[in-house]
Design an enzyme around this catalytic site. Structure first.
Site, PDB file in Angstrom:
ATOM      1  CG  PHE A  34       9.604  -6.240  -2.211  1.00 52.14           C
ATOM      2  CD1 PHE A  34      10.826  -6.283  -2.871  1.00 52.14           C
ATOM      3  CD2 PHE A  34       8.637  -7.181  -2.550  1.00 52.14           C
ATOM      4  CE1 PHE A  34      11.075  -7.244  -3.851  1.00 52.14           C
ATOM      5  CE2 PHE A  34       8.878  -8.148  -3.519  1.00 52.14           C
ATOM      6  CZ  PHE A  34      10.101  -8.170  -4.174  1.00 52.14           C
ATOM      7  CB  CYS A  35      11.051  -0.560  -3.597  1.00 47.59           C
ATOM      8  SG  CYS A  35      10.780   0.556  -2.197  1.00 47.59           S
ATOM      9  CB  THR A  36      16.169  -0.528  -3.378  1.00 48.93           C
ATOM     10  OG1 THR A  36      16.047  -1.058  -4.690  1.00 48.93           O
ATOM     11  CG2 THR A  36      17.599  -0.706  -2.885  1.00 48.93           C
TER      12      THR A  36
END
Length: 313
Positions: free
Chosen positions: A181-183
């Site tokens: 996951f990331c922003t």
């Protein structure tokens, strides 16, 4: 009564083949400046990435304009809000990559991990067969992440491939699934494409990133802990994309808490506990003079143009 916020913020990206991104640059810049929009948009042969802010009608017009560009009809956009303009200027920049991984041949348009909707994310990361990896940088992870996530402790996204190759065997021990996951989702597009190229079969990522998860999943059901760093002057957001409590060190651009501000190593605009040892006396003197000019400009009711936050997602 629902609170009305004067500024609409749009985080956007799309992997699409642009033959001549330099032709789009002036058109997009003109559309933004005509509407009083500020922020940063990156263009490359592989697509578009950016975060911009402005009056709601102007942002809506920009998104309609961008979606009319061939290949951008499905532009990924996540909206939030701000009480004040979170950017100082408008920039449309040409880049080699819209998010820098630094590995040749990685193309999310060709192969990418399986998208997972926010409402299905908790079940995936609770599965004991899943290894969960936070693909963001160390200063972002420091203020919030998902329960049980592995922190690569990278300073930049371009360090991720070397980190993964070095730790692949230990990460895969007893696990069959990789979830990342990331922003906002863009780094996950690149990182899952990279893992697929490295021969990992079961690769997943959170569609829309942390921002969409925080927008859609109630806090009582959430596995997110802390706040989410954003690349503008709001610094961080919480569940419901409400404004977070973090501030920004204007010397190193890292997020700082109230505890950080109580440290003997915190000097407004000059240093914080994370960067104090990284600076020379000459650096601190220069930053102190800049902070003095910022204070004088504020006293005169003017805006001092400082260093903008990094656009990394």
């Amino acid at each position: 009564m629902e609170q009305v916020h004067p500024i609409k913020v749009a985080a956007l990206y799309r992997f699409v083949s642009f033959d001549a991104p330099e032709m789009l640059q002036p058109q997009i810049h003109e559309q933004c400046t005509a509407g009083g929009i500020k922020g940063t948009i990156l263009l490359a042969h592989e697509g578009i990435n950016g975060t911009v802010a402005g009056e709601p009608a102007a942002i809506d017009a920009l998104i309609a304009f961008l979606r009319a560009i061939p290949g951008c009809a499905e532009l990924d956009v996540k909206y939030s809000h701000a009480n004040e303009m979170p950017f100082y200027r408008m920039k449309v920049r040409l880049k080699k990559e819209i998010v820098t991984l630094g590995v040749d041949g990685i193309d999310p348009k060709r192969e990418v991990g399986t998208y997972v909707q926010p409402e299905d994310w908790n079940a995936l990361i609770s599965d004991p067969d899943t290894v969960l990896i936070d693909t963001r940088n160390d200063y972002e992870v420091a203020i919030g992440t998902f329960e049980g996530a592995v922190d690569p402790r990278t300073k930049s996204f371009s360090e991720f491939p070397e980190w993964f190759r070095a730790h692949r065997d230990e990460l895969a021990a007893g696990k069959t699934k990789f979830a990342m996951f990331c922003t906002g989702g863009i780094r996950c597009e690149k990182s899952t494409a990279f893992l697929k190229a490295e021969g990992i079969d079961e690769v997943y990522h959170l569609e829309g990133g942390i921002l969409r998860y925080l927008e859609n999943i109630p806090e009582a059901e959430s596995k997110w802990q802390g706040e989410c760093f954003v690349f503008d002057e709001r610094v961080s957001v919480k569940h419901g994309l409400e404004l977070g409590e973090m501030e920004l060190c204007h010397a190193c651009r890292r997020p700082i808490s109230q505890d950080d501000k109580a440290s003997a190593h915190f000097i407004e605009g000059v240093a914080c506990p994370a960067c104090y040892a990284e600076r020379t006396d000459e650096d601190r003197a220069r930053f102190a003079e800049r902070q003095k000019q910022i204070a004088l400009a504020k006293k005169r009711g003017k805006q001092h143009i400082g260093v903008n936050p990094r656009l990394d997602d």
